[in-house]
Design a protein around this motif. Structure first.
Motif, PDB file in Angstrom:
ATOM      1  N   GLY A  94      -9.145   0.374   2.617  1.00 41.58           N
ATOM      2  CA  GLY A  94      -9.524   0.328   1.216  1.00 41.58           C
ATOM      3  C   GLY A  94      -8.514  -0.292   0.282  1.00 41.58           C
ATOM      4  O   GLY A  94      -8.729  -0.323  -0.935  1.00 41.58           O
ATOM      5  N   GLY A  95      -7.419  -0.803   0.803  1.00 37.27           N
ATOM      6  CA  GLY A  95      -6.428  -1.457  -0.041  1.00 37.27           C
ATOM      7  C   GLY A  95      -6.845  -2.871  -0.383  1.00 37.27           C
ATOM      8  O   GLY A  95      -7.816  -3.414   0.155  1.00 37.27           O
ATOM      9  N   THR A  96      -6.133  -3.465  -1.291  1.00 39.98           N
ATOM     10  CA  THR A  96      -6.407  -4.852  -1.678  1.00 39.98           C
ATOM     11  C   THR A  96      -5.217  -5.723  -1.302  1.00 39.98           C
ATOM     12  O   THR A  96      -4.109  -5.230  -1.063  1.00 39.98           O
ATOM     13  CB  THR A  96      -6.657  -4.965  -3.188  1.00 39.98           C
ATOM     14  N   SER A 109      -5.018   7.942  -2.041  1.00 34.63           N
ATOM     15  CA  SER A 109      -5.455   6.731  -2.716  1.00 34.63           C
ATOM     16  C   SER A 109      -5.076   5.510  -1.896  1.00 34.63           C
ATOM     17  O   SER A 109      -4.206   5.566  -1.021  1.00 34.63           O
ATOM     18  CB  SER A 109      -4.830   6.647  -4.110  1.00 34.63           C
ATOM     19  N   SER A 110      -5.768   4.386  -2.200  1.00 36.55           N
ATOM     20  CA  SER A 110      -5.483   3.157  -1.461  1.00 36.55           C
ATOM     21  C   SER A 110      -4.048   2.695  -1.675  1.00 36.55           C
ATOM     22  O   SER A 110      -3.406   2.185  -0.753  1.00 36.55           O
ATOM     23  CB  SER A 110      -6.463   2.062  -1.874  1.00 36.55           C
ATOM     24  N   MET A 111      -3.510   2.889  -2.901  1.00 37.23           N
ATOM     25  CA  MET A 111      -2.133   2.476  -3.165  1.00 37.23           C
ATOM     26  C   MET A 111      -1.143   3.309  -2.356  1.00 37.23           C
ATOM     27  O   MET A 111      -0.207   2.773  -1.744  1.00 37.23           O
ATOM     28  CB  MET A 111      -1.826   2.591  -4.655  1.00 37.23           C
ATOM     29  N   LYS A 112      -1.351   4.637  -2.330  1.00 36.90           N
ATOM     30  CA  LYS A 112      -0.452   5.491  -1.547  1.00 36.90           C
ATOM     31  C   LYS A 112      -0.539   5.151  -0.065  1.00 36.90           C
ATOM     32  O   LYS A 112       0.466   5.153   0.639  1.00 36.90           O
ATOM     33  CB  LYS A 112      -0.797   6.953  -1.789  1.00 36.90           C
ATOM     34  N   GLY A 113      -1.753   4.865   0.399  1.00 36.64           N
ATOM     35  CA  GLY A 113      -1.901   4.489   1.795  1.00 36.64           C
ATOM     36  C   GLY A 113      -1.197   3.186   2.121  1.00 36.64           C
ATOM     37  O   GLY A 113      -0.574   3.053   3.179  1.00 36.64           O
ATOM     38  N   THR A 114      -1.277   2.226   1.194  1.00 37.30           N
ATOM     39  CA  THR A 114      -0.602   0.942   1.400  1.00 37.30           C
ATOM     40  C   THR A 114       0.914   1.126   1.416  1.00 37.30           C
ATOM     41  O   THR A 114       1.609   0.531   2.252  1.00 37.30           O
ATOM     42  CB  THR A 114      -1.003  -0.055   0.306  1.00 37.30           C
ATOM     43  N   HIS A 125      -5.574 -13.999  -2.586  1.00 31.27           N
ATOM     44  CA  HIS A 125      -6.970 -14.077  -2.166  1.00 31.27           C
ATOM     45  C   HIS A 125      -7.068 -14.623  -0.733  1.00 31.27           C
ATOM     46  O   HIS A 125      -8.066 -15.264  -0.374  1.00 31.27           O
ATOM     47  CB  HIS A 125      -7.775 -14.963  -3.105  1.00 31.27           C
ATOM     48  N   ALA A 126      -6.062 -14.362   0.068  1.00 32.29           N
ATOM     49  CA  ALA A 126      -6.017 -14.916   1.423  1.00 32.29           C
ATOM     50  C   ALA A 126      -7.126 -14.317   2.288  1.00 32.29           C
ATOM     51  O   ALA A 126      -7.397 -13.118   2.224  1.00 32.29           O
ATOM     52  CB  ALA A 126      -4.658 -14.639   2.050  1.00 32.29           C
ATOM     53  N   PRO A 127      -7.784 -15.117   3.106  1.00 35.60           N
ATOM     54  CA  PRO A 127      -8.792 -14.589   4.026  1.00 35.60           C
ATOM     55  C   PRO A 127      -8.142 -13.823   5.165  1.00 35.60           C
ATOM     56  O   PRO A 127      -6.963 -14.016   5.482  1.00 35.60           O
ATOM     57  CB  PRO A 127      -9.482 -15.854   4.546  1.00 35.60           C
TER      58      PRO A 127
END
Length: 240
Positions: free
Chosen positions: A79-81, A2-7, A229-231
């Protein structure tokens, strides 16, 4: 994955690289061994100040800036945020700083114990020397932890300000605020005496360092609305 685990894995590996491999394996542990060998081979005069904390105080703010800067595009690409990265960075960063400070103080304790066995009166280069005097492991550990959190939070806040505003706007705003402060102070509008209680009040040194640590945590969490929301293209590259 998952994206969270990857982060989480990205931030964990970054912290392990900066604060594990570079800080301790390459710098702090060799420094500790070096001080022990110097005392064993040559002896050390009384009142010598041994120092192994410098790399820790340098790499903590470096990790706060370089670690996040290098991880942001990678986390987004996988895929993380930004919100996920910030939350993981806060938790992992605070944990990494705490563990690093614990290891540092264990090494300092080993050093002071070894030198005491040789009947040498030595001091550890540490902020606690100036406010507490004699070495005391729990107090020195707490002071180091608070200083570490202060450095981590302030460094990341300054980086985020530069990231969002850019160098030119940051300098302009800083200059304007400095000029306003000067006019308010010399115009007797700013009541500087309202801050003198910090110095006049007989606060325990540990409480002062605790306030410094809380300031660091506050500075760290202030960055959340700034960076959620940083670019990906930071403003600080545009200096013109």
């Amino acid at each position: 994955m998952s994206s969270m685990k990857g982060t989480v894995r990205l931030v964990y590996e970054g912290a392990l690289f900066f604060l594990g491999k570079f800080l301790f394996l390459y710098l702090t542990i060799p420094l500790t061994v070096g001080w022990i060998l110097i005392g064993l081979l040559f002896g050390v005069p009384d009142n010598t100040v041994v120092a192994i904390s410098g790399p820790t105080y340098f790499f903590i703010p470096m990790f706060a800036v370089t670690g996040f800067r290098s991880l942001l595009p990678i986390a987004i690409a996988f895929g993380g945020t930004r919100i996920q990265l910030l939350k993981v960075f806060y938790v992992t960063g605070i944990a990494a700083v705490s563990i690093s400070i614990l290891f540092l103080n264990i090494l300092q304790y080993i050093l002071i114990t070894v030198y005491n066995q040789w009947s040498s009166s030595v001091n550890i280069l540490h902020p606690g020397v100036y406010v507490l005097g004699d070495y005391h492991f729990p107090s020195y550990l707490w002071i180091d932890l608070m200083v570490g959190l202060l450095l981590f939070g302030i460094a990341f806040l300054l980086y985020c300000i530069l990231y969002r505003l850019g160098i030119k706007r940051t300098i302009i705003i800083t200059t304007v605020l400095s000029l306003i402060g000067m006019f308010l102070y010399y115009g007797n509008i700013l009541d500087i005496n309202s801050f003198e209680w910090i110095w006049n009040h007989d606060l325990n040194p540990l409480k002062l360092f605790t306030l410094a640590g809380l300031l660091g945590l506050g500075s760290l969490f202030i960055t959340y609305p700034m960076m959620r929301h940083a670019p990906l293209n930071k403003s600080m590259v545009n200096v013109g």
